[in-house]
Design a protein around this motif. Structure first.
Motif, short mmCIF file in Angstrom:
data_model
loop_
_atom_site.label_atom_id
_atom_site.label_comp_id
_atom_site.label_asym_id
_atom_site.label_seq_id
_atom_site.Cartn_x
_atom_site.Cartn_y
_atom_site.Cartn_z
N ILE B 319 0.69 -1.32 -0.19
CA ILE B 319 0.02 0.04 0.06
C ILE B 319 0.90 1.17 -0.22
O ILE B 319 1.48 1.54 1.01
N VAL B 320 1.11 1.90 -1.26
CA VAL B 320 2.06 2.97 -1.04
C VAL B 320 1.94 4.21 -0.37
O VAL B 320 2.38 4.73 0.04
N SER B 321 0.43 4.33 -0.37
CA SER B 321 -0.15 5.74 0.43
C SER B 321 0.55 5.66 1.75
O SER B 321 0.62 6.61 2.50
N THR B 322 0.64 4.57 2.23
CA THR B 322 1.10 4.36 3.89
C THR B 322 2.37 5.32 3.73
O THR B 322 2.82 6.06 4.57
N ALA B 323 3.41 5.15 2.88
CA ALA B 323 4.78 5.65 2.71
C ALA B 323 4.68 7.33 2.66
O ALA B 323 5.17 7.74 3.40
N LEU B 324 3.57 7.59 1.80
CA LEU B 324 3.39 8.88 1.76
C LEU B 324 2.93 9.63 3.10
O LEU B 324 3.31 10.68 3.21
N GLU B 325 2.14 9.07 3.56
CA GLU B 325 1.40 9.66 4.93
C GLU B 325 2.65 9.66 5.97
O GLU B 325 2.68 10.74 6.52
N GLU B 326 3.56 8.67 6.00
CA GLU B 326 4.52 8.71 6.81
C GLU B 326 5.40 9.87 6.61
O GLU B 326 6.06 10.52 7.40
N MET B 327 5.73 10.18 5.26
CA MET B 327 6.51 11.02 4.93
C MET B 327 5.92 12.33 5.19
O MET B 327 6.64 13.21 5.97
N GLN B 328 4.80 12.53 4.97
CA GLN B 328 4.04 13.77 5.49
C GLN B 328 4.18 14.22 6.91
O GLN B 328 4.34 15.22 7.38
N ARG B 329 3.95 12.87 7.63
CA ARG B 329 3.99 12.99 9.31
C ARG B 329 5.55 13.40 9.41
O ARG B 329 5.68 14.37 10.35
N ILE B 330 6.53 12.87 9.03
CA ILE B 330 7.89 13.21 9.29
C ILE B 330 8.38 14.80 9.07
O ILE B 330 8.82 15.43 9.67
N ILE B 331 7.70 15.21 7.75
CA ILE B 331 7.78 16.57 7.37
C ILE B 331 7.17 17.60 8.42
O ILE B 331 7.97 18.37 8.83
N THR B 332 6.34 17.32 8.67
CA THR B 332 5.41 18.17 9.95
C THR B 332 6.31 18.18 11.31
O THR B 332 6.32 19.07 11.72
N GLU B 333 6.74 16.78 11.49
CA GLU B 333 7.17 16.82 12.38
C GLU B 333 8.63 17.59 12.92
O GLU B 333 9.13 18.10 13.75
N ARG B 334 9.53 17.19 11.76
CA ARG B 334 10.93 17.47 11.74
C ARG B 334 11.56 18.45 10.84
O ARG B 334 12.45 19.04 10.90
#
Lengths: 511, 437
Positions: B319-334
């Motif tokens: 499920i590719v979108s999980t990776a994109l969500e993770e990336m978005q989460r990391i961007i907002t966090e760090r």
């Protein structure tokens, strides 16, 4: 340069050097070397270089001028890496057998080391180069640098004209045969750049003069044409001066396919191989002589109050690591250390001359107790190579000191055999065996050109006389044979024959 | 009889061309070694010095050498402790050259020599670029370590004629002329005109004659003064001073996204790694500090370290979108996009869960593409299938969906790669943009 009030006679103080201290020290060393040890040397030229330059010099087999080849780059890559990682200390010096004698001093050395190096190389090696009979007969110190300059520029011009790849192919092949590119018994002519140029011009002139396009149009000769064609091997051999031990020489003169410039490159490689041949035969003597000279001179300087205790300790520390001889079961052992053996033998000669035992009088009636060790050493340095030196001067006392023994190794046996040890029955055997191991001629495979039918199928036959059943490493042998084939242009075969005449192996390189 | 010569200032590196010849001769072998090292090494370490073993193939130096251990030999050895004549000692197993330690390594039977040497960064990158088919200009540019830009930095009294600053020079000249009282042309003309007028009179009065003489003297003085005080004197001249300034460095973060489900084999991962390495090299040129974030995904995504990213297998769906969500989460966090340049590289074999591609498009379109400087997607395909996928229209569901993104966003790049030579085109756009700016 500050000198301590208490020691006005010191040549230098502290570890830094400058050109005044170098010159002053040189003069002091020279006085001892010439007046005391009665050495006879070429004029000295001492060059200060950095460690990078030392690495450069290393990788081109120690010559200041060398043509370009990838194998020197390979050597350079290795040395550089080992040096950077600290596995390998650079030599403190490098000395070139030329007139004037060039010695490289590294700028990183301390003043004490510079003094040591000056005594070691500029006087020890220098005297040996000038006086040893092998160097006198076989090398031409005054011409070698000019010749290297000529060789380097000639090969560079060939690269421009014929392409790097073509030159590299010839050099690769020639390097493979370098060990078989020396005359062992016949003395080569003296080198001269002018004569060299003249010879090349003649070679080209002759070709131009004798070129005639008409020859091309003649019909091919019939097979039955020649009563003058030498049919049998003996007659052919006589025409080509066979057997011939110098493969490079033979190929240069007789190869049916080489261009003139390719022959010239073979000649350059051959001349370099010949130039280094004496050095390979005198490793023990050369290093022993240099080590003995620096040891004697440094101690004399100290006795006369010209160097301090600190400097002497530094020199002795370096000296003792140079002459360290690990025993056979030590992981550091690889073979006899030429510095250790040479130095020990020369010190032993000094001892025999001045304080002989009854045994020494038996073994060395000529020199025992003569007292004049300087003359004995100068005579030995001038008239021996490693093999004869060991055979002549290795004393029982020294064999006991090194605790030498002979180990015999037969391929198919599961055991080594201790053939002799350092006892009354074994001295002569040990000495003869050690001497033989320094005989370059006996240890190198004896490969000669046996036959080449230039008018027939042009098959080149090489003969390897197998001594003691020692054959050649197969893959390397076949690769080398392919190089020979490339230079010869036609089929080449190599036959291994044992002294009884039976064929041991046979291999060939055919297209 | 002595002669000291200081050669320390002589050029060193006399062996450099020998070294180059050696490297070119061993090129194929070295390339294999370097490729292996890149496979196992870290992305960010690629352009450090590399230690490689000396390649034996192609650089063997054959000669007629005695075979180790053949025949009957006798060695003299030092250090006898207990042997007497006639003793027999068992040979060590494996026929290890005997006590004499004769060199037997010269046989060339080993694949690699036993010593190693260091490749410089330049030499290493040459080998790395070999089958990536980069244009030469790009290679040069990537090898260059720091780039500088010329920046105006005040004025100088020396410089090249092309850099003369006319305004500043003339201002100096004007001030000097004022201060030293250089006569103007108008002044000169006025005096000359008066002289002409007086001379034109038919019967000059004595007064006029006197005046004429005075005027002539005055004219002479003026002309001389003009000669002494030049219009533009060398002391007036000012040049623009230019300073080399490194191009501004900033922080960048590089996201590596990869599908690690079972369908990604060794070959796919190797290609993906080369792609990531090249992107890292490109970024390294522009940014002083680059952080790399590795996100792997199957049916769920997680941030991992480099080792795990490339080497540890994981099973599950895709499920590719999980990776994109993770990336978005990391961007907002760090990595707030205000202070970080965000680059993303995604490698996949094109598999995705049935209805997930739509969600990926939405995520990219609405969120991620606004934050990213650049987003590269590579689809790694089988070499045998490459002809099927020649046209951009065909493709997996993920490919089809991403094409929609690529149409809207110019900083979105996508391509399929089947062999190393295909990787570079992905970067063409990134690079050309940089060259223009």
């Amino acid at each position: 340069m500050k000198e301590r009030a208490g020691n006005p006679g010191l040549l230098f103080d502290g570890s830094d050097w400058n050109f005044q201290t170098l010159s002053r020290t040189y003069d002091a060393i020279e006085a001892i070397a010439l007046d005391d040890l009665k050495l006879d040397v070429y004029p000295n030229q001492l060059e200060i270089i950095s460690s990078e330059q030392m690495l450069d010099a290393y990788s081109s087999i120690g010559m200041p001028l060398m043509y370009r080849h990838w194998s020197f780059g390979k050597r350079f890559a290795r040395e550089q890496h080992l040096y950077r990682k600290g596995y390998l200390g650079l030599a403190y010096e490098l000395v070139i057998n030329s007139n004037p004698c060039i010695t490289y001093l590294m700028e990183e050395n301390t003043m004490a080391m510079q003094a040591l190096v000056t005594a070691h190389a500029a006087f020890g090696h220098n005297h040996f180069f000038k006086n040893n009979y092998l160097f006198r007969q076989w090398t031409d110190a005054s011409a070698i640098l000019d010749y290297m300059e000529f060789g380097k520029s000639y090969i560079a011009r060939c690269e421009e004209k014929h392409g790097i790849a073509a030159v590299e192919a010839i050099l690769d092949a020639a390097h493979a045969l370098m060990d078989q590119g020396v005359f062992r018994y016949r003395r080569p002519p003296r080198l001269s750049v002018a004569a060299e140029r003249e010879r090349i011009r003649d070679r080209l002139d002759y070709e131009e003069r004798t070129f005639s396009d008409l020859w091309r149009t003649l019909p091919a000769a019939k097979d039955d044409d020649g009563p003058d064609r030498p049919d049998d091997e003996i007659e052919r051999g006589r025409a080509l001066n066979l057997p011939e031990e110098n493969l490079l020489y033979f190929l240069e003169k007789n190869s049916p396919v080489l261009e003139p410039w390719q022959r010239e490159i073979l000649r350059i490689v051959r001349v370099i191989a010949q130039y280094f041949y004496p050095q390979r035969q005198t490793k023990v003597m050369n290093e022993g002589c240099a080590t003995f000279v620096h040891y004697t001179i440094m101690n004399t300087l100290f006795d006369r109050g010209m160097i301090g205790e600190g400097a002497l300790l530094e020199i002795l520390q370096s000296h003792s690591s140079v002459v360290f001889q690990p025993t056979f079961d030590d992981p550091r052992f690889s073979s006899f250390n030429p510095y250790a053996l040479g130095f020990a033998m020369m010190q032993d000669i000094e001892r025999i001359c001045t304080a002989p035992t009854a045994e020494d009088r038996d073994w060395f009636p000529d020199i025992a107790g003569s007292g004049d060790w300087r003359a004995a050493l100068i005579d030995a340095w001038a008239n021996h190579r490693d093999e004869s030196f060991v055979l002549q001067y290795l004393s029982p006392a020294l064999m006991r000191k090194f605790r030498m023994f002979v180990l015999e190794d037969e391929t198919h046996d599961t055991h080594y055999k201790v053939a002799s040890i350092h006892d009354e029955r074994g001295y002569r055997k040990v000495r003869a065996t050690l001497a033989r191991s320094y005989d370059v001629g006996a240890n190198q495979p004896d490969i000669q050109v046996a036959d080449a039918d230039l008018l027939g199928d042009r098959h080149l036959r090489l003969r390897h006389t197998v001594q003691d059943g020692v054959v050649l490493a197969a893959s390397s042998r076949d690769a080398t044979l392919r190089h020979v084939r490339q230079l010869w242009g036609y089929d080449v075969s190599l036959v291994g024959v044992d002294p009884a005449g039976a064929t041991v192996y046979e291999t060939s390189a055919v297209e | 009889m002595r002669n000291f010569i200081d050669r320390r200032l002589n050029p060193k590196d006399k062996s450099l061309s020998n070294r180059q010849r050696f490297l070119s001769r061993a090129r194929d072998e070295l390339r294999r070694i370097v490729t292996d090292q890149i496979k196992t090494g870290k992305i960010a370490d690629i352009d450090a010095d590399h230690v490689v073993p000396m390649p034996a193939r192609g650089t063997a130096e054959p000669a007629f050498r005695p075979a180790a251990g053949s025949g009957r030999r006798a060695h003299v050895l030092p250090g006898n402790k207990e042997f007497v004549t006639g003793d027999r000692l068992p040979k060590p197993p494996g026929g290890a050259g005997g006590g004499a330690g004769r060199e037997g390594a010269g046989d060339g039977g080993d694949s690699e020599d036993d010593f190693r040497f260091v490749l410089s960064r330049e030499e290493l990158l040459d080998l790395f670029f070999d089958d990536l088919e980069l244009p030469d200009l790009v290679k040069l540019d990537l090898k260059e370590i720091v780039s500088f830009r010329m920046r105006r930095a005040g004025y100088a009294v020396t410089g090249a004629p092309t850099n003369i600053n006319v305004g500043r020079t003339m201002r100096n000249s004007f001030g000097r002329r004022l201060a030293l009282g250089r006569p103007r042309q108008a002044q000169l003309d006025a005096v000359a005109a008066e002289i002409a007028a007086l001379e034109a009179e038919a019967e000059p009065t004595a007064e006029a004659v006197e005046r004429l003489a005075a005027l002539k003297q005055e004219l002479d003085r003026l002309v001389r003064k003009r000669k002494l005080v030049a219009y533009v004197d060398p002391v007036d001249v000012r040049f623009n001073r230019l300073e080399q300034q490194p191009v501004p460095n900033a922080n960048a973060v590089m996201f590596c996204l990869m599908d690690v489900s079972g369908s990604m084999g060794e070959r796919e991962k190797d290609l993906a790694k080369r792609f990531f390495v090249l992107l890292h090299l490109f970024l390294k040129r522009r940014y002083e500090r680059i952080e790399i974030v590795f996100i792997r995904h199957t049916h769920e995504a997680q941030e991992v370290d480099e080792e795990t990213f490339f080497h540890s297998p994981q099973s599950g769906g895709t499920i590719v979108s999980t990776a994109l969500e993770e990336m978005q989460r990391i961007i907002t966090e760090r990595y707030p996009s205000g202070s970080w340049n965000i680059y993303a590289a995604q490698a996949s074999d094109g598999d995705n869960a049935a209805n997930d591609s739509q969600r990926c498009v939405a995520l990219l379109d609405q969120e991620l593409m606004r934050l990213c400087q650049y987003y590269a997607y590579v689809e790694i395909i089988d070499e045998r299938e490459s002809h099927i996928f020649q046209s951009a229209e065909n493709g997996t569901a993920l490919w089809q969906s991403y094409r929609l993104v690529a149409e809207t966003w110019s900083n979105f790049q996508m391509t399929r790669i089947a062999r190393p030579g295909d990787i570079y085109p992905v970067f063409r756009k990134l690079f050309s943009r940089q060259a223009a700016g």
